[in-house]
Scaffold this motif. Structure first.
Motif, PDB file in Angstrom:
ATOM      1  N   ASP A   1     -18.479 -22.898  18.808  1.00 15.96           N
ATOM      2  CA  ASP A   1     -18.075 -24.179  18.233  1.00 15.96           C
ATOM      3  C   ASP A   1     -18.144 -24.153  16.698  1.00 15.96           C
ATOM      4  O   ASP A   1     -18.012 -25.188  16.046  1.00 15.96           O
ATOM      5  N   ILE A   2     -18.353 -22.979  16.127  1.00 15.51           N
ATOM      6  CA  ILE A   2     -18.382 -22.839  14.670  1.00 15.51           C
ATOM      7  C   ILE A   2     -16.945 -22.746  14.163  1.00 15.51           C
ATOM      8  O   ILE A   2     -16.229 -21.776  14.436  1.00 15.51           O
ATOM      9  N   THR A   3     -16.514 -23.764  13.458  1.00 20.42           N
ATOM     10  CA  THR A   3     -15.138 -23.803  12.948  1.00 20.42           C
ATOM     11  C   THR A   3     -15.074 -23.951  11.435  1.00 20.42           C
ATOM     12  O   THR A   3     -14.012 -23.815  10.848  1.00 20.42           O
TER      13      THR A   3
ATOM     14  N   ASP B   1     -20.990 -25.610   9.705  1.00 18.80           N
ATOM     15  CA  ASP B   1     -21.468 -25.494  11.088  1.00 18.80           C
ATOM     16  C   ASP B   1     -22.560 -24.447  11.223  1.00 18.80           C
ATOM     17  O   ASP B   1     -23.249 -24.376  12.245  1.00 18.80           O
TER      18      ASP B   1
ATOM     19  N   LYS C   1     -27.946 -22.266  12.337  1.00 28.08           N
ATOM     20  CA  LYS C   1     -27.500 -21.131  13.152  1.00 28.08           C
ATOM     21  C   LYS C   1     -27.945 -19.808  12.506  1.00 28.08           C
ATOM     22  O   LYS C   1     -28.285 -19.754  11.317  1.00 28.08           O
TER      23      LYS C   1
END
Length: 280
Positions: free
Chosen positions: A139-141, A145, A149
Motif C-alpha cells: 500500500d506504499i504509493t 507512506d 515502515k
C-alpha cells in the motif's frame, strides 16, 4: 665477404620488419582499430547488478549497460568476441580510466560536475531516478507512506538517508551490505521497501526468482544521468561513442535493450535522452 653481405642484408630486412611492427602496434591502440587491426578493447562494467551489469555463473555477461557497451564497441570496430569486460567498482572508476585499465566505462555512471573534472563523459544514455521497490500488493504509493515502515538500502548509501531526512522522518532505516540482501529482505517481509536508482531496482526485480513479486513505486526522487566515462581529454573517442549512442537510439536497439533487461519489473523508462542533455 659473401657471408657478411648476406648478414647485412638480413639485418636490414629485420630492421624494416621491426619498424613496421612498431607502427602497427601504435595503430592497434586506436579506438576504431578493432575490425581492421584485429585487436581487443577493454570495457569497464559492474559485475553484480542484475539487469545492468552482471557476470553470469558461466562467465558470460548480461544487462543493459553490457548491451550498450557491446553496441558502442561494435561501432568503434570491435566485435563482441574482441571485448574484454573488466569489473570497475564505483570507487575505482576514475582511477581505472586514468590508468588506462579500460577504454571506456558503462557502469551506472551518473554524470556530475565533480566527475567531469576527472573524466570525459559521452551521453547520457539513460535517465534514471531514485525510487522505491515494494511488494506488488504493497500500500506504499508515496514517500510519506514510509513513515513507520522499514526502509532498506546499502551501507554507506545516501539514498535511504535522503528519504528519511526529506520525505519520511519516521521511516526505520535498515542497512545491508548489498542490494541483493535488501531484495531478499523485502521478499521475506523483513523490510517494507528498498531504495536506490529505479534502473538498479528494476534489474533485480526482473530476475526469474523475483518476477511478479515486486513493483516500482514510480516516485522519481532524483535524476541520475548515466554516461559513458572516457579518459579526460580524449575527445575523439568521446565523439565516436556519442555517435554510436545516437545510432543505437535511432535504429531501435536502445529500446530493445531497455525492454529486455527491465521489462519484467514494469519499468517505465524515460525516453532516450539526447546527447549532452543533462537533467538536473
Amino acid at each position: 665477404m659473401k657471408l657478411r653481405k648476406v648478414t647485412a642484408a638480413s639485418a636490414a630486412v629485420l630492421a624494416l620488419a621491426l619498424s613496421a611492427t612498431a607502427c602497427g602496434s601504435d595503430d592497434s591502440d586506436d579506438a576504431d582499430s578493432g575490425s581492421s587491426g584485429g585487436g581487443t578493447i577493454k570495457v569497464g562494467i559492474k559485475y553484480d547488478q542484475p539487469g545492468l551489469g552482471l557476470k553470469e555463473p558461466d562467465g558470460s555477461f548480461s544487462g543493459f549497460d553490457v548491451d550498450v557497451a557491446t553496441y558502442v564497441a561494435k561501432e568503434l570496430g570491435y566485435d563482441a568476441d574482441k571485448i574484454e569486460f573488466v569489473e570497475t567498482k564505483s570507487a575505482d572508476r576514475e582511477n581505472a580510466i586514468a590508468r588506462g585499465d579500460v577504454k571506456f566505462i558503462a557502469a551506472t555512471y551518473s554524470i556530475n560536475d565533480e566527475r567531469k573534472e576527472k573524466v570525459n563523459f559521452a551521453g547520457p544514455y539513460l535517465l534514471a531516478h531514485q525510487d522505491l521497490l515494494v511488494k506488488t500488493d504493497s500500500d506504499i504509493t508515496k514517500g510519506t507512506d514510509l513513515n513507520g515502515k522499514k526502509l532498506c538500502s546499502v551501507t554507506g548509501s545516501t539514498s535511504a538517508q535522503n528519504v528519511k531526512e526529506e520525505i519520511a522522518p519516521k521511516a526505520q532505516l535498515k542497512e545491508y551490505g548489498g542490494y541483493s540482501e535488501c531484495i531478499a529482505a523485502l521478499q521475506s517481509g523483513a523490510v517494507d521497501a528498498v531504495t536506490t536508482d529505479d534502473s538498479i531496482l528494476a534489474g533485480f526485480a526482473a530476475q526469474d526468482k523475483y518476477k511478479g513479486q515486486f513493483k516500482l513505486a514510480g516516485l522519481k526522487l532524483s535524476n541520475e544521468n548515466y554516461g559513458i566515462g572516457v579518459k579526460k581529454g580524449d575527445t575523439a573517442t568521446t565523439d565516436k561513442i556519442n555517435a554510436a549512442l545516437t545510432k543505437m537510439v535511432s535504429d531501435g536497439a536502445w529500446q530493445e535493450a531497455v525492454d529486455a533487461n527491465f521489462g519484467p519489473a514494469n519499468y517505465k523508462n524515460e525516453p532516450a535522452p539526447k546527447i549532452g542533455d543533462i537533467v538536473s
